[in-house]
Design a protein around this motif. Structure first.
Motif, short mmCIF file in Angstrom:
data_model
loop_
_atom_site.label_atom_id
_atom_site.label_comp_id
_atom_site.label_asym_id
_atom_site.label_seq_id
_atom_site.Cartn_x
_atom_site.Cartn_y
_atom_site.Cartn_z
N UNK A 155 0.84 -1.20 0.00
CA UNK A 155 0.00 0.00 0.00
C UNK A 155 0.87 1.25 0.00
N UNK A 156 0.24 2.38 -0.36
CA UNK A 156 0.97 3.64 -0.38
C UNK A 156 1.43 4.05 1.02
N UNK A 157 0.76 3.57 2.07
CA UNK A 157 1.13 3.92 3.45
C UNK A 157 2.38 3.20 3.93
N UNK A 158 2.93 2.32 3.12
CA UNK A 158 4.11 1.54 3.51
C UNK A 158 5.36 2.41 3.57
N UNK A 159 6.23 2.09 4.51
CA UNK A 159 7.57 2.70 4.57
C UNK A 159 8.40 2.05 3.45
N UNK A 188 7.56 0.58 -8.96
CA UNK A 188 6.62 0.91 -10.03
C UNK A 188 5.32 1.36 -9.38
N UNK A 189 4.86 2.56 -9.75
CA UNK A 189 3.63 3.10 -9.19
C UNK A 189 2.41 2.59 -9.96
N UNK A 190 1.44 2.06 -9.22
CA UNK A 190 0.19 1.60 -9.80
C UNK A 190 -0.96 2.49 -9.30
N UNK A 191 -2.17 2.20 -9.78
CA UNK A 191 -3.30 3.05 -9.43
C UNK A 191 -3.64 2.99 -7.94
N UNK A 192 -3.61 1.78 -7.37
CA UNK A 192 -4.06 1.62 -5.98
C UNK A 192 -2.98 1.03 -5.08
N UNK A 193 -1.80 0.82 -5.59
CA UNK A 193 -0.74 0.26 -4.77
C UNK A 193 0.62 0.60 -5.39
N UNK A 194 1.65 0.24 -4.67
CA UNK A 194 3.02 0.38 -5.16
C UNK A 194 3.60 -1.01 -5.34
N UNK A 195 4.22 -1.22 -6.48
CA UNK A 195 4.80 -2.54 -6.76
C UNK A 195 6.31 -2.46 -6.60
N UNK A 196 6.83 -3.30 -5.72
CA UNK A 196 8.27 -3.41 -5.50
C UNK A 196 8.77 -4.64 -6.26
N UNK A 197 9.64 -4.42 -7.21
CA UNK A 197 10.11 -5.52 -8.06
C UNK A 197 11.55 -5.86 -7.70
N UNK A 198 11.72 -7.03 -7.10
CA UNK A 198 13.04 -7.52 -6.72
C UNK A 198 13.70 -8.15 -7.94
N UNK A 199 14.87 -7.65 -8.29
CA UNK A 199 15.60 -8.14 -9.47
C UNK A 199 16.83 -8.91 -9.01
N UNK A 200 16.99 -10.13 -9.54
CA UNK A 200 18.10 -10.99 -9.12
C UNK A 200 18.47 -11.94 -10.26
#
Length: 317
Positions: A215-219, A268-280
């Protein structure tokens, strides 16, 4: 087993050649077929059998000798195919030469027949050319994971005309899992289609991404650090070693890229959430197992801090 077959083939070859030579020397009057004496038919048939058995015995010994000195199964597969083609061509020419007694005429006739086959059998010919291209340029080889014309899987065989692939994904399963189906592709596809090799011999690794929605409220700084820590603890050192190999390969080309040697997280910013993409970096055959393990580790850590990491909640009714 191959050695015993070689010895047996040599023994049969010697017997057939001796029998054919004996008949030729005696030339017994035992009748004729279509104006040709039977002793001629018998002797040439035995000589042809002797050549065939002798060639197979030699093929078995040469193949055994080369495969013992080549522990790589991929190279063994290629050696077997090349030797098979060479010996088949040699046996065909030798047998026709013995039967017709016209060696030059046989070679000329084969040239004419080959010219005619070029027009009559274009697709098999293109597949044979594709096989030569695969042997020389190595877009893939046995054991590689590839994607060709909508088919993705592991290459188990590359014959003269077709490539056989054990399918992954497809219509039956997802998540890069084997489907159990065998897919046969003509070798000619490499001449006209894109070939994606996920595990080529020079660098058998790929970059994967694991998306986690918060969620957007996440640290976000905390969540990113958490994901990087878990990924680095699980496969960071292994990834750094492979990146060193990749940089060596990259240095041999004119391409300049900035490549991180540890896992990283992109936002990556989405409409209702934030997507954290772990790259490895990971081997393609371990991709799903690593993905599952990382997701479980990261989710457990995030659930320990519900005030700092919040997940999006659907508001649909």
């Amino acid at each position: 087993m191959r050695r015993r077959l070689g010895y047996a083939s040599f023994a049969l070859a010697v017997l057939a050649l001796l029998a054919g030579s004996a008949i030729t020397a005696r030339q017994p009057d035992i009748g004729s077929v279509a104006g040709t004496p039977l002793w001629v038919v018998a002797s040439k048939s035995l000589l042809a059998l002797g050549i065939t058995f002798g060639a197979y015995g030699l093929y078995a010994f040469v193949l055994g000798f080369l495969t013992r000195r080549t522990p790589d199964k991929r190279r063994q597969h290629d050696i077997r195919n090349v030797l098979r083609l060479l010996f088949l061509a040699a046996v065909l020419i030798a047998v026709l030469g013995v039967i017709t007694d016209q060696w030059v005429g046989v070679l000329f006739s084969l040239g004419v027949v080959g010219f005619a086959v070029t027009f009559a059998l274009q697709q098999p010919l293109f597949s044979l050319i594709g096989w030569v291209y695969i042997m020389v340029k190595r877009p893939y080889q046995v054991g590689d994971r590839v994607a060709i014309e909508g088919t993705k899987g592991d290459v188990v065989s590359v014959d003269f005309l077709v490539t056989t692939v054990w399918e992954i994904n497809g219509e039956l399963v997802t998540s890069n899992q084997p489907s159990g189906r065998i897919v046969t592709l003509p070798n000619s596809v490499v001449l006209s289609s894109h070939v994606y090799n996920y595990s080529w011999e020079g660098f058998p690794y790929v970059w994967n991404e694991l998306p986690v929605q918060v969620a957007y409220e996440t640290d976000l700084d905390y969540a990113r650090e958490l994901m990087v820590e878990e990924a680095d603890d699980f496969l960071g050192d292994e990834m750094a070693d492979h990146i060193a190999d990749y940089r060596e390969r990259l240095a041999e080309t004119p391409v300049e890229l900035e490549v991180r040697d540890r896992p990283a997280v992109n936002i990556v910013q989405k409409e209702s959430w934030v997507e954290l993409r772990l790259r490895y970096l990971v081997h393609p055959r371990r991709g799903q197992r690593v993905r599952n393990e990382l997701y479980q580790r990261i989710l457990e850590r995030m659930n320990e801090e519900p005030e700092r990491v919040k997940f999006p909640v659907s508001r649909n009714r």
